[in-house]
Design a protein around this motif. Structure first.
Motif: not given
Length: 162
Positions: A140-162
């Motif tokens: 599929i790709t020669d790119a590194s998953y770790e290099d491309e999917m690198c953004y860990e965004i701090a989030d405080t969302i604990q519940e989502i109303d569906l």
């Protein structure tokens, strides 16, 4: 619905890329029932007719929701889209908070099928059924998953109303 985990974002993806100024920069969450939820707003740059999001952007979001729904059960596993069927129910507005839902409905060792939808509050605006072929990452790709999917965004969302 309780949030179990926040998924990472990529660099340049049109849907989740944090370095892509023209992208949606959507955030994705794994929920307690093993579904995937996306929170996002399309931008004016994503329009077709004024006031409406382009159908291609809507299909791209459904495609992203499907693959990320698979990551709930198989993290970091890559796959490619085989078939995507989109049903446009109502115009999708830009500059409006939207919710995407994705769930896996079939999974084999060769492919999976997901059903996804885009909502404005409780109203379904678009839905799709997407089939993916599972392939080894190097096909599929020669790119590194770790290099491309690198953004860990701090989030405080604990519940989502569906």
């Amino acid at each position: 619905m309780k949030v179990v985990k926040k998924q990472n974002n990529s660099k340049m993806c049109m849907i989740c890329g944090m370095d892509n100024t023209f992208g949606v920069q959507a955030q994705f969450y794994e929920l307690e029932d093993a579904t995937l939820c996306g929170l996002f707003s399309f931008k004016e740059e994503h329009q077709s007719y004024p006031g409406r999001v382009h159908g291609g952007m809507i299909s791209a979001m459904l495609d992203e929701l499907a693959c990320r729904a698979f990551w709930v059960i198989a993290p970091k596993k890559l796959a490619v889209t085989l078939d995507l069927t989109t049903k446009y129910r109502k115009p999708v507005p830009y500059n409006t908070p939207l919710i995407g839902i994705g769930r896996i409905v079939k999974y084999t060792n060769r492919y999976f099928i997901a059903e996804c939808e885009i909502r404005k509050e409780k109203e379904i605006l678009a839905e799709g059924t997407i089939k993916y072929l599972l392939l080894p990452d190097e096909k599929i790709t020669d790119a590194s998953y770790e290099d491309e999917m690198c953004y860990e965004i701090a989030d405080t969302i604990q519940e989502i109303d569906l």
